[in-house]
Design an enzyme around this catalytic site. Sequence first.
Site, PDB file in Angstrom:
ATOM      1  N   GLU A 154       9.125   2.519   3.657  1.00 27.67           N
ATOM      2  CA  GLU A 154      10.199   1.864   2.923  1.00 27.67           C
ATOM      3  C   GLU A 154      11.507   2.167   3.657  1.00 27.67           C
ATOM      4  O   GLU A 154      11.951   1.389   4.468  1.00 27.67           O
ATOM      5  CB  GLU A 154      10.200   2.352   1.472  1.00 27.67           C
ATOM      6  CG  GLU A 154      10.861   1.357   0.552  1.00 27.67           C
ATOM      7  CD  GLU A 154      10.276   1.341  -0.864  1.00 27.67           C
ATOM      8  OE1 GLU A 154      10.806   0.594  -1.665  1.00 27.67           O
ATOM      9  OE2 GLU A 154       9.300   2.068  -1.165  1.00 27.67           O
ATOM     10  N   GLU A 212      11.673  11.598  -6.238  1.00 30.79           N
ATOM     11  CA  GLU A 212      11.795  10.261  -6.822  1.00 30.79           C
ATOM     12  C   GLU A 212      11.480  10.300  -8.318  1.00 30.79           C
ATOM     13  O   GLU A 212      12.151   9.665  -9.120  1.00 30.79           O
ATOM     14  CB  GLU A 212      10.820   9.320  -6.113  1.00 30.79           C
ATOM     15  CG  GLU A 212      10.842   7.901  -6.634  1.00 30.79           C
ATOM     16  CD  GLU A 212      10.038   6.955  -5.757  1.00 30.79           C
ATOM     17  OE1 GLU A 212       9.095   7.427  -5.091  1.00 30.79           O
ATOM     18  OE2 GLU A 212      10.366   5.755  -5.737  1.00 30.79           O
TER      19      GLU A 212
HETATM   20  C1  BGC Z   1      12.646   2.381  -4.169  1.00 31.04           C
HETATM   21  C2  BGC Z   1      13.715   2.639  -5.182  1.00 31.04           C
HETATM   22  C3  BGC Z   1      14.391   1.319  -5.355  1.00 31.04           C
HETATM   23  C4  BGC Z   1      13.357   0.463  -6.028  1.00 31.04           C
HETATM   24  C5  BGC Z   1      13.764  -0.792  -6.631  1.00 31.04           C
HETATM   25  C6  BGC Z   1      11.638   1.505  -4.822  1.00 31.04           C
HETATM   26  O1  BGC Z   1      10.513   1.294  -4.100  1.00 31.04           O
HETATM   27  O2  BGC Z   1      12.116   3.522  -3.620  1.00 31.04           O
HETATM   28  O3  BGC Z   1      14.437   3.753  -5.018  1.00 31.04           O
HETATM   29  O4  BGC Z   1      15.612   1.320  -5.956  1.00 31.04           O
HETATM   30  O5  BGC Z   1      12.227   0.312  -5.227  1.00 31.04           O
HETATM   31  O6  BGC Z   1      13.343  -0.703  -7.884  1.00 31.04           O
END
Ligand code: BGC
Length: 831
Positions: A487, A766
């Site tokens: 990501e 997270e």
């Molecule tokens: C990320 C989050 C991001 C989100 C959107 C995720 O996969 O890691 O931090 O804001 O996607 O909802």
Amino acid sequence: MSDTTTTSNNATVTPFCLRCEYRKSPVGMDVTRPRLGWKLEQIDKKRRGCHQTAYEIEVASTLALLHDGSPDLWSTDKVQSDETIHIEYDGKPLQSRQSCFWRVRVWDEEDCVSPWSDPASWNMGLLEKSDWDAQWIEEKEPYQVKDDSDFPPAVSFRKEFSLDSPVRRATAYVTGLGTYEMFVNGSRVGDHVLAPEWTDYRARIQYQTFDVTDLVSQGANAIGAWVGMGWYMSTLMAFGRFAYGKDHRLLVRLEIELEDGSVETIITDDSWKSNHDGPIRLNGIYEGEDYDASLETPGWNQPEFDDSGWKQVKTAPLGEEALVWQPNEPIRVVEERRPISIINPAPGTYVFDLGQNMTGWCRMNVVGSAGQTIRVRFAEMLNDDGTIYTENLRGARCIFNYIPNEDGQVEFEPHFTYFGFRYVELTGLAEQPIQQSVLGRVIYSSSPDAGVLECSNAMLTQLAKNIHWTQRANMYSSPTDCPQRDERFGWMGDIQAFSQTSTFNMDMASFFTKWVKDVRDDQADDGRFPDFAPHPGDTNGAGWCGVPAWGDAGTVVPWRQYQNYGDTRMIEEHFESARRWVDYIHKANPDLIWREGRGNNYNDWLNGDTLIMDGWPTEGATVPPDVFATTFFAHSTQIVAQMAEVTGRQPEAEHYANLFENIKTAFNAAFVKPDGRIESDTQAAYALALHFDLLPDNIRPLAAQHMVDGLARYNGHMSTGIQSSHRMMLELVRTGHLDKAYELVLLTDFPSLGMMIENGATTIWERWDGYVKGRGFQNPGMNSFNHWAFGAIGEWMWRHIAGINPDDRHPGFKHFLIHPRPGGGLTWAKG
Ligand code: BGC
């Protein structure tokens, strides 16, 4: 030199730490009216109320002229002013390559003048595309990928040249598509990592400027560069690989002033040679790196190398995209760390613990055997058996492989990737390693630290430290969500929540200067801000655009930049863009409740009921999307009104101030009952409505009480997501519930930040319960151990434990409030 009436050298303040566009003596700038600033040091520490009442700046084209008091570019004379930041250069128009040396002196409250500061400098880069007079070069016959699992190797470029006389000065202007490392006569140029950093390369490519005077010399010279995938070609989330393009490209202009007065110019053109047969066989942001030392060709980046096997390159003209300087501090190696322990969980497998979750990579110094792959894997956590836990890395290949060419000692670190990790696993070694075999290289956008917060409670001090480390880990030229899995995107909602915290910890001014442009580059034509910036797709298509609280980073972050750094220019440049975002929402929702056009609608992400912790109530936590979205619509509208106000746009200021009032009215009519209950009766709804000042004065205390009652329903815990947790903490204080805020921040059971620390965290996770001792790991599909969003609670800690509060009416900390609010048994705090 201006004559001054005051000659005293007893000034109580003296200027130091001179900055130009937030940077220390920047090179290769393209800002034609750069802003200058300095700090003041108080000489007589006992005296009260010392301050600057006037300044004088001198700018000269050479250091000698400046020393002689002959400022040929600009002299302000004595200016009555207490300003020490953002003094706009207003001298002779600046041209490409112009060198500028400057100094400043100041007058104090008794009109005594300080000595001149030490000189500082800046120089200009290439202001026009035509200044480059160079072309992109790329391979004539590039590597053809066979299938989806096949990736192109790094591409090497080289060029030899010779100089007839000694060198006075040499400057290299360089960029690439993907990321490059350049060498002159075998020496690495500069210390940038992964340059050029991520921008929307279709719109804007940053170039780097290097002083290479010490690397070039009379006689034979050579430039070598290798170009890896970078963000330009690597896999990027749902956008796959090659989102921006396929061809490895390099652009160089090297200008050499010789002692005989002549100027030699070396540019990328069709005289360069290239190949893709070098040792870096695989590389990429998510792809890790594979290096085969048997393919090394020693001397490839030095003169007199036999490159007969290399192919001539092909050229491509400079395109539509802007070539711009890099305003932000580069990604570079900022710190090194030695492991605190090694374990040996399986025969031949060695796991090093660096003691800190971090980003970058490691340099290894080990013994290998010819042809035997040394595999280096990176992970944030360990399994119970001491092996590394990699499930949460999803599709990211957090590995580098090295194949030695001969038996013996190997020293190596990768080039074109990075990892988020605490643990490093080595296999394939010929001899057992020692602690010194691994050196952690901590790499991130090197904005300077601004603050450290400590207090008498060890857990809270650790929490502040974890937040700071999470920030370092997620500054990779854009503010990323995480540094480890596939990501690593500039998710807007995360930095929107975290932006104020980030400015307490680090000097974010140059970082946001760059990134807010990324946000603008990828704003859709209809005004929608992207969900992340840069955005590799087409924002005018439907995808990944226009989400409440995510898009709102496009108003919140520039506004924070203004409040923290007094940056009016950013607001001036950004106003139109911010206004278009609010207009987009308004147009889609004429009744002022944001129901339509919410894109992927992430809502208050990671709110309590998305978790799987046993026994936790799963209902009644989530704020309804209409309520959630409308609070942000109101907030952005208020910011746009304030932006209009500070940039002198009176009609717009009135328009958006009225709109804000009308959204408030609509919000209260739709969602708020006379007893102060907000639809859904969730902690988050109260936190947001209170924080964004949406409730009438008589309703505020009622709503605050409902918020506190909501805590009781969750056993005295938060039931909030990434957008509401820190805002609830701030509002608990604002509404007179400091004790409740301390109770929350000191919790160590689910859900709390303290629980992460109890379970060994050195960064912010997270999810509240990413890992629980005895219970194991959360769903690996989304379980980063280095996500800053919940770390936004740092803002609360800075404001209320350290007690440092920017005063929004006086941007740039010209006036600020010190108001610590002790509680929770704390006996001291410092920040
Ligand atoms: C990320 C989050 C991001 C989100 C959107 C995720 O996969 O890691 O931090 O804001 O996607 O909802």
